[in-house]
Design a protein around this motif. Structure first.
Motif, PDB file in Angstrom:
ATOM      1  N   ASP B 274       2.476   3.803   3.708  1.00  0.00           N
ATOM      2  CA  ASP B 274       3.023   2.297   3.458  1.00  0.00           C
ATOM      3  C   ASP B 274       3.439   1.412   2.205  1.00  0.00           C
ATOM      4  N   GLU B 275       2.816   2.149   1.228  1.00  0.00           N
ATOM      5  CA  GLU B 275       3.117   1.723  -0.196  1.00  0.00           C
ATOM      6  C   GLU B 275       4.660   2.210  -0.848  1.00  0.00           C
ATOM      7  N   GLY B 299       1.911  -1.066  -5.270  1.00  0.00           N
ATOM      8  CA  GLY B 299       1.285  -2.289  -5.028  1.00  0.00           C
ATOM      9  C   GLY B 299       1.653  -3.368  -3.564  1.00  0.00           C
ATOM     10  N   ASP B 300       3.317  -2.551  -3.586  1.00  0.00           N
ATOM     11  CA  ASP B 300       3.481  -4.201  -2.222  1.00  0.00           C
ATOM     12  C   ASP B 300       3.646  -3.468  -0.499  1.00  0.00           C
ATOM     13  N   MET B 301       3.018  -3.119  -0.070  1.00  0.00           N
ATOM     14  CA  MET B 301       3.208  -3.000   1.107  1.00  0.00           C
ATOM     15  C   MET B 301       4.135  -2.981   1.901  1.00  0.00           C
ATOM     16  N   ARG B 317       0.889  -7.718  -0.774  1.00  0.00           N
ATOM     17  CA  ARG B 317       0.676  -7.273  -1.650  1.00  0.00           C
ATOM     18  C   ARG B 317      -0.486  -6.052  -1.502  1.00  0.00           C
ATOM     19  N   LYS B 318      -0.942  -4.758  -1.881  1.00  0.00           N
ATOM     20  CA  LYS B 318      -2.197  -4.154  -1.469  1.00  0.00           C
ATOM     21  C   LYS B 318      -3.475  -4.751  -1.891  1.00  0.00           C
ATOM     22  N   ASN B 319      -3.569  -5.107  -2.779  1.00  0.00           N
ATOM     23  CA  ASN B 319      -4.936  -5.864  -3.527  1.00  0.00           C
ATOM     24  C   ASN B 319      -5.169  -7.140  -3.304  1.00  0.00           C
ATOM     25  N   SER B 321      -5.111  -8.487   0.294  1.00  0.00           N
ATOM     26  CA  SER B 321      -5.714  -8.199   1.277  1.00  0.00           C
ATOM     27  C   SER B 321      -7.395  -8.999   1.077  1.00  0.00           C
ATOM     28  N   ASN B 330      -4.951 -10.253   5.799  1.00  0.00           N
ATOM     29  CA  ASN B 330      -4.036 -10.759   4.727  1.00  0.00           C
ATOM     30  C   ASN B 330      -3.789 -11.999   4.779  1.00  0.00           C
TER      31      ASN B 330
END
Lengths: 78, 412
Positions: B274-275, B299-301, B317-319, B321, B330
């Motif tokens: 999913d990234e 880093g974009d989901m 954004r992945k980071n 959360s 999220n």
């Protein structure tokens, strides 16, 4: 003490729990006040917002009296 | 009278294209480092870099001395200015010709916004920066509302788009709401490119701006409700979403929330767990970016909506959360829900360090509804969200702080 009771009741109300009429220095935060860890986390944030002190910073706190000590508050109704 | 190149209410500047050409002609010094609080000086410096083919390193004006040293090295002097031969009289077409000539080689260095840590240095050439920039006859009368920091990727994209078509640029970034709206109407601004946060801060829709035809959104997810209100404010506009990053420039554009991958770039994009991953050939030159077998994890989901045609949405954004007591939250999801309530103008969900849970979810709300209290909001959220996702501390504020790029600041 009155302010702490008010903050505890906001937390309890937020979780649909029964509000407290009164608290004392010896009241246990978990057993007497009915606060779980999520509630305690919220309470610390609310106290910090009010008094600028993180009451749990140096370890676990179990009673109302310990909160008052941390905040250096008078143990009165005010 | 010569057409206006740049209008800046904050700096008190109204610069015509003739004045710009004149200023460029008379320049006899050049510095690789560009750092100024004047947007006009920055624009002029960038043009000078492109027409002389000299490297430019764009530094934010609010970088501290320490940050600058960390970013460019302790032995570099940003005040190192060298004499150059004056360019002499030039016209606008000369500028375009020189930019085209130097486009593939002229190095522009900028820094990522740093919302995910220390800013990273990335170098591009003009051609890669202007991948989505279009110079067309039909665009010559466009008037741009400039709503980004000029030393950042999005700001550069808007600047090049406007410059190449010899458009007027009106500064809106950092300009107070009502003044911005007045400027949009006064200058009959036709195009605005900004973050969803910028548009949200223009609400409520109590001013109607009929001149705006094209509205571009990027940098964050544009929630449907805000979009609807923004469209009331700009009833004649077409809304386009772009996906761009400092690392890669603009890569995708869409009319709605769903993005598609064009056939000519599809082999340069892949999705792992999913990234979104981008092939290194699309990425600017940088020592601090880590690629995995030639692929850069953004880093974009994303969430794939359909396979054929291939459509996807950006989720978070992945980071971004937040881990609160072991639960992953999220913030964008929570913000979307809160924003859907009546009277909510803006909302910002963030983590606050907490000695019990690690992090605790907090939020700030800008509301025009006086009946919306913390208790009421919590009650509304109970029907919409799992309990662990409901902010434990809700405060009502007049405005929400944004980062240097105009995005919401996630860190506390």
């Amino acid at each position: 003490m009155k302010k702490i009771l008010e903050l505890i009741n906001i937390v309890l109300e937020n979780r649909d729990k029964v509000k407290l009429e009164e608290i004392s220095e010896s009241s246990d935060l978990r057993t007497d006040c009915g606060l779980d860890s999520l509630d305690l986390a919220e309470l610390t944030v609310r106290i910090e917002a009010e008094y600028d002190i993180d009451i749990f910073e140096e370890g676990v706190i179990t009673t109302i009296g310990e909160i008052l000590n941390k905040l250096d508050l008078e143990k009165t109704d005010e | 009278m010569s057409k206006t190149f740049y209008y800046d209410n904050i700096e008190g500047k109204n610069i015509s294209y003739n004045k710009l050409l004149n200023d460029l002609s008379n320049t006899n010094s050049y510095s690789t480092y560009c750092r100024s609080n004047s947007y006009y000086s920055i624009f002029k410096h960038i043009i000078l870099s492109l027409i002389t083919g000299k490297e430019i390193i764009l530094l934010d004006n609010d970088f501290s001395q320490e940050e600058i040293h960390k970013l460019i090295g302790y032995n570099k002097n940003i005040f190192d200015i060298k004499s150059i031969d004056p360019i002499g009289q030039i016209n606008f077409n000369d500028i375009i010709d020189k930019i085209k000539l130097n486009g593939a080689t002229c190095k522009l260095t900028l820094f990522t916004s740093g919302t995910t840590g220390m800013p990273k240095k990335i170098s591009h050439n003009f051609d890669s920066l202007s991948r989505f920039v279009k110079k067309e006859e039909s665009r010559k009368n466009d008037i741009w509302g400039f709503a980004y920091n000029p030393t950042h990727m999005a700001g550069l994209q808007v600047f090049f788009q406007a410059l190449l078509n010899q458009n007027t640029i009106v500064r809106l970034f950092g300009v107070e709401r009502v003044t911005s709206l007045n400027l949009i109407n006064e200058f009959k601004i036709t195009n605005i490119s900004a973050t969803p946060t910028f548009y949200r801060l223009l609400l409520p829709a109590d001013h109607i701006c009929n001149s705006v035809r094209n509205l571009t959104s990027g940098g964050e997810k544009f929630d449907f409700r805000t979009l609807k209100k923004v469209k009331q404010m700009f009833p004649k506009c077409r809304v386009r979403n772009v996906y761009a990053s400092t690392e890669a420039g603009t890569i995708f554009a869409s009319e709605g929330e769903e993005f598609t991958i064009k056939s000519d770039t599809s082999h340069l994009i892949k999705i792992i767990e999913d990234e979104l991953y981008i092939h290194e050939s699309l990425i600017g030159e940088s020592e601090s970016l880590v690629t995995v077998d030639g692929w850069y994890p953004t880093g974009d989901m994303i969430s794939v909506v359909s396979e054929n045609p291939y459509l996807f949405r950006f989720i978070s954004r992945k980071n971004e959360s937040i881990n609160s007591g072991g639960y992953k939250i999220n913030p964008s999801e929570v913000e979307d829900i809160i924003r859907s309530f009546d009277g909510v103008i803006d909302v910002y969900v963030f983590a606050k360090k907490n000695s019990i849970l690690g992090n605790i979810i907090c939020c700030q709300v800008v509301s025009s509804n006086k009946f919306l209290t913390e208790k009421r909001l919590r009650l509304l959220l109970k029907d919409k969200l799992q309990e662990f996702k409901i902010p434990r501390l809700i405060t009502f504020v007049k405005s929400i702080k944004t980062s240097r790029t105009g995005k919401l600041l996630r860190k506390n």
